[in-house]
Design an enzyme around this catalytic site. Structure first.
Site, PDB file in Angstrom:
ATOM      1  N   HIS A   1     -39.456  34.832   2.939  1.00 44.87           N
ATOM      2  CA  HIS A   1     -39.003  33.849   4.070  1.00 44.87           C
ATOM      3  C   HIS A   1     -39.792  32.418   3.896  1.00 44.87           C
ATOM      4  O   HIS A   1     -39.240  31.621   4.895  1.00 44.87           O
ATOM      5  CB  HIS A   1     -39.386  34.320   5.521  1.00 44.87           C
ATOM      6  CG  HIS A   1     -38.457  35.292   6.234  1.00 44.87           C
ATOM      7  ND1 HIS A   1     -38.253  36.615   5.570  1.00 44.87           N
ATOM      8  CD2 HIS A   1     -37.826  35.432   7.476  1.00 44.87           C
ATOM      9  CE1 HIS A   1     -37.191  37.102   6.347  1.00 44.87           C
ATOM     10  NE2 HIS A   1     -37.171  36.520   7.304  1.00 44.87           N
TER      11      HIS A   1
ATOM     12  N   GLU B   1     -24.599  32.762   7.930  1.00 46.38           N
ATOM     13  CA  GLU B   1     -25.002  31.420   7.834  1.00 46.38           C
ATOM     14  C   GLU B   1     -23.851  30.824   7.211  1.00 46.38           C
ATOM     15  O   GLU B   1     -23.468  29.777   7.451  1.00 46.38           O
ATOM     16  CB  GLU B   1     -26.365  31.452   6.961  1.00 46.38           C
ATOM     17  CG  GLU B   1     -27.426  31.846   7.733  1.00 46.38           C
ATOM     18  CD  GLU B   1     -27.726  33.306   7.713  1.00 46.38           C
ATOM     19  OE1 GLU B   1     -28.901  33.850   8.349  1.00 46.38           O
ATOM     20  OE2 GLU B   1     -26.883  34.211   6.948  1.00 46.38           O
TER      21      GLU B   1
ATOM     22  N   HIS C   1      -1.731  27.346 -12.118  1.00 44.95           N
ATOM     23  CA  HIS C   1      -1.297  28.870 -11.330  1.00 44.95           C
ATOM     24  C   HIS C   1      -0.025  28.749 -10.781  1.00 44.95           C
ATOM     25  O   HIS C   1      -0.056  28.366  -9.586  1.00 44.95           O
ATOM     26  CB  HIS C   1      -2.716  28.952 -10.522  1.00 44.95           C
ATOM     27  CG  HIS C   1      -4.130  29.166 -11.134  1.00 44.95           C
ATOM     28  ND1 HIS C   1      -4.626  28.081 -11.184  1.00 44.95           N
ATOM     29  CD2 HIS C   1      -4.990  30.315 -11.192  1.00 44.95           C
ATOM     30  CE1 HIS C   1      -5.824  28.186 -11.754  1.00 44.95           C
ATOM     31  NE2 HIS C   1      -5.840  29.516 -11.830  1.00 44.95           N
TER      32      HIS C   1
ATOM     33  N   HIS D   1      -0.554  34.633 -13.327  1.00 52.30           N
ATOM     34  CA  HIS D   1      -1.424  34.144 -12.077  1.00 52.30           C
ATOM     35  C   HIS D   1      -1.962  33.048 -12.590  1.00 52.30           C
ATOM     36  O   HIS D   1      -1.924  31.966 -11.760  1.00 52.30           O
ATOM     37  CB  HIS D   1      -2.714  35.104 -12.121  1.00 52.30           C
ATOM     38  CG  HIS D   1      -3.777  34.541 -11.346  1.00 52.30           C
ATOM     39  ND1 HIS D   1      -3.835  34.741  -9.830  1.00 52.30           N
ATOM     40  CD2 HIS D   1      -4.814  34.008 -11.465  1.00 52.30           C
ATOM     41  CE1 HIS D   1      -4.688  34.143  -9.347  1.00 52.30           C
ATOM     42  NE2 HIS D   1      -5.517  33.454 -10.495  1.00 52.30           N
TER      43      HIS D   1
END
Length: 662
Positions: free
Chosen positions: A472, A410, A26, A260
């Site tokens: 859950h 998280e 890149h 890129h």
């Protein structure tokens, strides 16, 4: 006199030439950010190429890690042990210069970046560590912790959701030593980002509580220098928004997405040499440019000055100085092994029947007594995870503290923990429900990849969660965490195993750990000392019998089930061995003789775990059996669910007898 443009062009052409030689890479970002890098690294970055682990160095993070040749060029030019041959070896097997920066491959690379967004979050952790250590160790007239964390990032980092999580916290925590440069070039792989990224980025960061410096010309050294000076004076983290042209200097490709992530090609590189007036051959850096870049002597002077300050600090505060050195050298405290042994002995003597999440809390409190660098936290679940302890003090942005409230973040939590670990001086752990390890997973993988040692705590480990239902209730999570290379996953069955699991996780040097705990109470299991000593081996015989006809393997809450089934089988005259395997990763590392002594050949095996069954086939074989869960759960009281899925003594007995009778 060498001009700033020539100095920046040295980066550009090293990047162009290395990508061209590798036929992949890149080049666009290194070419576009070269001017920013030149001002930062030559005039502001506090580092020492000859002492790359100097404790008070600035940290530099390349969050847009695909532009790795920018970092490699900087390290080479400033005097780190990264040779021109290393640059020529870009992206090749066993190179110090892999496609994305990899922690541990080359000196000066502070973290592994590539998965976009995680670098900026690691940087938040590094800046947080600097602030926490400064509050703990600095004294009036004696400042030994005082450095910045600098970040380069791009549109991709800002589009990834994790950047929202961590950058929000950085503003809340007032991490004023964190300074990020946004490479606002308007281009991503698919082309012009106006079609999919129209956020008000300055407004977003201002809302987080950052200082924002907008519309800086990323190719004007004077504007860049003014922005940096302004950032260093702020009492908040700073985002410097730099307008740049991707692939700057490639006359036919600059500003477009073609530059890129692909080599420019010989013709375009030749045109760039003419366009930028760079007549030198590939990988050739003129002596005057190389001399202007070299930072070895300046770095030595910085370290010498700090060494003098630290000597004065040591004279005034000898205990604090010794403690700081120990921590930055990543050494455990003297007496750690004896302290651990005493706490395991106490847990065994206490013989409590409690949930392992509570046993975990007890272990944290016990081990923290000897580990002042321990920093805990939770993603808005402290009362459920039970990760606080009596000596925990919440971090509010100021003052010494050792507990972090991450909010419902998280992924950000895990990546910030990685950054704190990489910085050194602190030993972080953070917690959430096991189900939500899914949100944090890529940062867990990065910790394992980097061979660093944060501790990830996951509670509410099975269908024992009950009425909260299948959203859950973790099913596949334990097994998939075990499948991460270099990750230790512990699922203890009682207080003693919990203490051992914590001790092993905190003692680990080259791998992270996942500690998995129950919500429901689990009975204490009596053991002799030899059996306790074997817990750290990951799998061991917890109940034996003469000439066993089967082996029952279990973890966590299912060890109780195996032990009760063994008692019932014994009453029927059927002898079985019970093996507790709290950490399959540790067990797999034992020698063949030990593993065979625990799991003898020719004896049929039944594994029992409230999770997917396929993982256990490597231990029971095709001729063995598994009691597991290969579907999602239900919303109901835990006791009913365990019966529904066959986690009963009667079912274990029946499965065992069926195995024996085969």
């Amino acid at each position: 006199m060498v001009s700033r443009t020539e100095l920046a062009n040295a980066i550009r052409f090293l990047a162009m030439d290395a990508v061209e030689k590798a036929k992949s890479g890149h080049p666009g970002m290194p070419m576009g950010m070269a001017d920013i890098a030149e001002v930062l690294w030559r005039d502001h970055l506090k580092h020492s190429p000859t002492q790359p682990l100097w404790a008070n160095r600035d940290r530099f993070v390349l969050s847009n890690g695909h532009g790795s040749m920018l970092l490699y060029s900087l390290l080479h030019l400033t005097g780190y042990r990264l040779s021109i041959d290393d640059l020529k070896n870009f992206r090749q097997l066993h190179a110090k210069t892999p496609g994305h920066p990899e922690y541990g491959y080359a000196e000066g690379v502070e973290t592994t970046t590539g998965p976009l967004g995680q670098g900026i979050c690691n940087a938040v952790g590094m800046a947080l560590a600097e602030k926490m250590l400064a509050a703990e160790f600095n004294r009036p007239g004696h400042t030994i912790v005082d450095h910045h964390t600098w970040v380069f990032l791009g549109d991709g980092c800002l589009m990834e959701g994790i950047s929202h999580e961590a950058c929000s916290l950085a503003g809340t925590w007032g991490l004023n030593k964190l300074i990020a440069f946004y490479d606002d070039n308007g281009i991503s792989i698919d082309g012009d980002v106006d079609g999919w990224f129209t956020d008000d980025t300055p407004g977003r960061f201002a809302a987080y509580g950052w200082q924002v410096i907008p519309n800086v010309n990323g190719h004007d050294p004077k504007e860049i220098a003014i922005a940096i000076d302004t950032a260093k004076k702020s009492d908040r983290p700073t985002l410097i928004c730099c307008k740049t042209k991707i692939g700057f200097g490639a006359p036919n490709k600059q500003g477009g997405h073609d530059v890129h992530g692909a080599p420019l090609g010989a013709a375009e590189i030749s045109a760039a040499r003419e366009y930028l007036k760079w007549p030198h051959a590939p990988f050739e850096i003129p002596a005057d440019i190389r001399a202007a870049w070299n930072a070895e002597e300046a770095g030595k002077a910085r370290v010498a000055e700090w060494d003098q300050r630290f000597a004065a600090y040591r004279a005034a505060f000898p205990q604090e100085a010794a403690e700081f050195e120990r921590r930055m050298q990543r050494e455990l405290p003297a007496g750690w092994t004896d302290h651990v042994a005493a706490k395991i002995e106490q847990a065994n003597a206490k013989a409590e029947t409690i949930a392992t999440r509570k046993a975990s809390q007890n272990a944290i409190a016990a081990l923290a007594e000897a580990l002042p660098e321990l920093v805990g936290g939770s993603a808005d679940l402290t009362p459920s995870n039970l990760t606080n302890w009596p000596a925990a003090k919440s971090f509010t942005g100021e003052g010494a503290a050792n507990y972090l409230h991450y909010g419902v973040r998280e992924f950000g939590m895990a990546a910030i923990m990685n950054g704190m670990t990489l910085h050194g001086g602190l030993k972080p752990f953070g917690a959430t429900f096991l189900m939500f390890s899914e949100y944090a997973r890529n940062a867990l993988r990065m910790a394992a990849l980097m061979k660093i040692n944060p501790v990830f705590v996951f509670t509410h480990d099975s269908i024992g969660l009950g009425e909260d239902g299948p959203t859950h209730q973790p099913v596949e999570q334990i097994s998939t965490l075990r499948m991460i290379p270099n990750m230790a996953v512990w699922r203890p069955c009682d207080t003693v195993e919990s203490m051992v699991a914590w001790a092993e996780a905190l003692s680990a040097k080259d791998h992270p750990s996942c500690l998995i705990f129950s919500r429901q109470n689990l009975p204490f299991v009596a053991r002799d000392q030899a059996t306790i000593d074997n817990i750290k081996r990951g799998g061991y015989v917890i109940r034996d019998a003469a000439s066993p006809r089967a082996v029952l393997l279990a973890t966590g809450s299912e060890v109780e089930l195996a032990l009760k089934a063994a008692e019932q089988l014994a009453s029927q005259g059927v002898a079985v061995r019970v093996v507790s395997m709290p950490c399959t990763n540790a067990f797999d590392q034992q020698d063949k003789a030990y593993r065979a002594s625990v799991l003898p050949a020719g004896v049929p095996r039944l594994a029992i775990e409230a999770g997917v069954s396929s993982f256990w086939r490597q231990y029971v074989g095709l001729e063995g059996d598994v009691i597991g869960i290969d579907r999602f759960g239900e919303s109901a009281p835990a006791g009913e669910l365990f019966k529904l899925f066959g986690f009963t003594v009667d079912n274990v007995v029946a499965k065992t007898l069926s195995l024996i009778e085969q």
